[in-house]
Motif scaffolding. Structure first.
Motif, short mmCIF file in Angstrom:
data_model
loop_
_atom_site.label_atom_id
_atom_site.label_comp_id
_atom_site.label_asym_id
_atom_site.label_seq_id
_atom_site.Cartn_x
_atom_site.Cartn_y
_atom_site.Cartn_z
N GLN A 1 1.01 -1.18 -0.10
CA GLN A 1 -0.07 0.06 -0.01
C GLN A 1 0.72 1.34 0.05
OE1 GLN A 1 -2.96 -0.17 3.27
NE2 GLN A 1 -4.14 -1.64 2.48
N GLU A 2 2.08 1.24 0.79
CA GLU A 2 2.74 2.56 0.94
C GLU A 2 3.81 2.53 0.15
OE1 GLU A 2 3.25 2.78 5.14
OE2 GLU A 2 1.05 2.69 5.39
N VAL A 3 4.47 1.49 -0.57
CA VAL A 3 5.66 1.51 -1.38
C VAL A 3 5.59 1.03 -2.71
CG1 VAL A 3 8.02 0.59 -1.41
CG2 VAL A 3 7.21 0.73 0.83
N PHE A 4 5.18 0.01 -2.95
CA PHE A 4 5.03 -0.52 -4.54
C PHE A 4 4.39 0.50 -5.39
CE2 PHE A 4 5.65 -5.17 -3.03
CZ PHE A 4 6.89 -4.76 -2.63
N PRO A 5 3.19 0.89 -4.83
CA PRO A 5 2.28 1.95 -5.86
C PRO A 5 3.22 3.43 -6.22
CG PRO A 5 0.92 1.25 -3.89
CD PRO A 5 2.52 0.91 -3.59
N TYR A 6 3.89 3.74 -5.40
CA TYR A 6 4.68 5.14 -5.62
C TYR A 6 5.94 4.56 -6.33
CZ TYR A 6 1.06 6.47 -2.54
OH TYR A 6 -0.14 6.72 -1.87
N ALA A 7 6.49 3.59 -6.27
CA ALA A 7 7.68 3.13 -7.02
C ALA A 7 7.17 2.97 -8.37
CB ALA A 7 8.26 1.82 -6.33
N ASN A 8 5.99 2.14 -8.56
CA ASN A 8 5.46 2.20 -9.84
C ASN A 8 4.99 3.58 -10.46
OD1 ASN A 8 5.48 -0.50 -9.36
ND2 ASN A 8 3.11 -0.86 -9.05
N GLN A 9 4.64 4.50 -9.80
CA GLN A 9 4.16 5.74 -10.45
C GLN A 9 5.67 6.61 -10.56
OE1 GLN A 9 1.71 8.09 -7.66
NE2 GLN A 9 2.26 9.86 -8.63
N LEU A 10 6.39 6.63 -9.98
CA LEU A 10 7.69 7.41 -10.41
C LEU A 10 8.34 6.63 -11.31
CD1 LEU A 10 9.07 8.26 -6.60
CD2 LEU A 10 8.20 9.76 -8.39
N SER A 11 8.65 5.35 -11.50
CA SER A 11 9.04 4.64 -12.77
C SER A 11 8.25 5.14 -13.84
CB SER A 11 9.14 3.22 -12.27
OG SER A 11 9.82 2.90 -11.32
N GLN A 12 6.90 4.95 -13.68
CA GLN A 12 6.28 5.26 -14.93
C GLN A 12 6.41 6.78 -15.54
OE1 GLN A 12 4.40 2.99 -16.56
NE2 GLN A 12 4.41 4.37 -18.35
N ILE A 13 6.26 7.52 -14.60
CA ILE A 13 6.71 9.01 -14.81
C ILE A 13 8.02 9.31 -15.47
CG2 ILE A 13 7.29 11.25 -14.10
CD1 ILE A 13 5.12 10.95 -11.87
N THR A 14 8.99 8.56 -14.97
CA THR A 14 10.30 8.74 -15.63
C THR A 14 10.47 8.14 -17.12
OG1 THR A 14 11.35 8.08 -13.71
CG2 THR A 14 12.83 7.58 -15.42
N LYS A 15 9.72 7.05 -17.36
CA LYS A 15 9.84 6.54 -18.57
C LYS A 15 8.76 7.24 -19.54
CE LYS A 15 10.31 1.79 -16.95
NZ LYS A 15 9.65 0.45 -16.64
N ASP A 16 7.76 7.82 -19.23
CA ASP A 16 6.89 8.59 -19.90
C ASP A 16 7.53 9.92 -20.43
OD1 ASP A 16 5.10 6.87 -19.73
OD2 ASP A 16 3.78 7.86 -18.28
N SER A 17 8.57 10.46 -19.41
CA SER A 17 9.08 11.65 -19.78
C SER A 17 10.60 11.83 -20.59
CB SER A 17 9.26 12.64 -18.26
OG SER A 17 8.10 12.60 -17.72
N ASN A 18 11.34 10.50 -20.57
CA ASN A 18 12.64 10.53 -20.83
C ASN A 18 12.78 9.31 -21.71
OD1 ASN A 18 14.16 12.43 -18.54
ND2 ASN A 18 12.63 11.22 -17.65
N ASP A 19 13.00 9.72 -22.89
CA ASP A 19 12.90 8.58 -24.30
C ASP A 19 13.82 7.54 -24.06
OD1 ASP A 19 11.20 10.09 -25.46
OD2 ASP A 19 12.36 11.09 -26.88
N CYS A 20 14.99 7.86 -23.34
CA CYS A 20 16.09 6.82 -23.20
C CYS A 20 16.24 6.48 -21.80
CB CYS A 20 17.34 7.02 -23.97
SG CYS A 20 16.92 7.33 -25.82
N SER A 21 15.40 6.78 -20.97
CA SER A 21 15.82 6.63 -19.33
C SER A 21 15.43 5.42 -19.00
CB SER A 21 15.08 7.68 -18.54
OG SER A 21 15.46 7.69 -17.43
N ASN A 22 16.56 4.91 -17.90
CA ASN A 22 16.36 3.66 -17.13
C ASN A 22 16.41 4.10 -15.85
OD1 ASN A 22 17.33 1.61 -19.24
ND2 ASN A 22 18.78 3.07 -19.44
N VAL A 23 15.41 3.30 -14.93
CA VAL A 23 15.13 3.55 -13.52
C VAL A 23 16.06 2.50 -13.02
CG1 VAL A 23 13.70 3.37 -11.80
CG2 VAL A 23 12.94 4.28 -13.92
N ILE A 24 16.89 3.28 -11.76
CA ILE A 24 17.74 2.27 -10.99
C ILE A 24 17.02 2.52 -9.74
CG2 ILE A 24 19.74 2.23 -10.23
CD1 ILE A 24 21.09 2.98 -12.65
N PHE A 25 16.77 1.37 -8.92
CA PHE A 25 16.80 1.21 -7.36
C PHE A 25 17.82 1.24 -6.70
CE2 PHE A 25 12.41 0.46 -9.43
CZ PHE A 25 11.50 1.30 -8.32
N PHE A 26 17.91 2.13 -5.71
CA PHE A 26 18.95 1.99 -4.77
C PHE A 26 18.72 0.99 -3.62
CE2 PHE A 26 21.44 5.25 -1.92
CZ PHE A 26 22.10 4.17 -1.16
#
Length: 202
Positions: free
Chosen positions: A76-101
């Motif tokens: 409820q508190e982690v996975f949805p926001y990881a997904n949201q930020l990842s999707q924003i990254t992919k939608d906004s940056n043509d060649c961007s890769n998400v890296i989780f620390f």
């Protein structure tokens, strides 16, 4: 990210390592002490940075304890926001890769929450859950991982007598941040960490 990333100015250490090896790294960050991915998903500065940077990589780091909490809470508190930020990254940056620390377990486990959630009473228990949840986030979002927590675990298990933690048993010491930076450099530039001479970039 939050204070785990701002401690010892981790991004600058990574950049210095890159420069010493003939590589270049341009970076921006929005680091808020104690911030969760949910906080960043609702933070205009974070969203603007992601959307307007034309990044090759966007690194996401959750608050240090949240991913180790019971799975129902994490869902409820982690996975949805990881997904949201990842999707924003992919939608906004043509060649961007998400890296989780992938962060690390606290030196002696999470004593603040131990009584309510016994699996995190020890370093090993907390670290196991952090690793599992970060791998899930990466898999769910077709993202990469900087396996910092796994590297710290290997160092601890090998008894190298390296003090990775600051005095609070949670944040990194300078050498902890340096090792974290080496891990990130190898993730970002796909270079062999053995080629980096300890202390050369300090």
């Amino acid at each position: 990210g939050n204070s785990y990333t701002s401690s010892n100015n981790l991004p600058s250490i990574i950049s210095s390592i890159a420069s010493s090896k003939g590589d270049y790294m341009n970076f921006e960050s929005n680091l808020i002490g104690g911030a969760t991915l949910q906080d960043h998903a609702n933070n205009n500065n974070t969203i603007d940075l992601i959307m307007n940077g034309n990044w090759d990589y966007v690194v996401l780091q959750e608050q240090s304890q949240y991913p180790s909490f019971p799975i129902e809470q994490v869902e409820q508190e982690v996975f949805p926001y990881a997904n949201q930020l990842s999707q924003i990254t992919k939608d906004s940056n043509d060649c961007s890769n998400v890296i989780f620390f992938m962060t690390w377990g606290r030196e002696n486990g999470d004593q603040d929450n131990c009584s309510n959630w016994p699996p995190i009473c020890t370093y090993e228990g907390m670290d196991d859950l952090l690793r599992e949840r970060y791998l899930t986030m990466a898999n769910n979002n077709e993202a990469q991982i900087s396996p910092v927590g796994a590297v710290w675990r290997s160092i601890r298990d090998s008894n190298y007598n390296i003090d990775l933690y600051s005095s609070d048993g949670s944040h990194p010491s300078f050498i902890g941040s340096y090792i974290t930076a080496v891990c990130f450099y190898t993730t970002l530039f796909q270079k062999n960490p053995v080629d980096i001479v300890l202390g050369q970039e300090l």
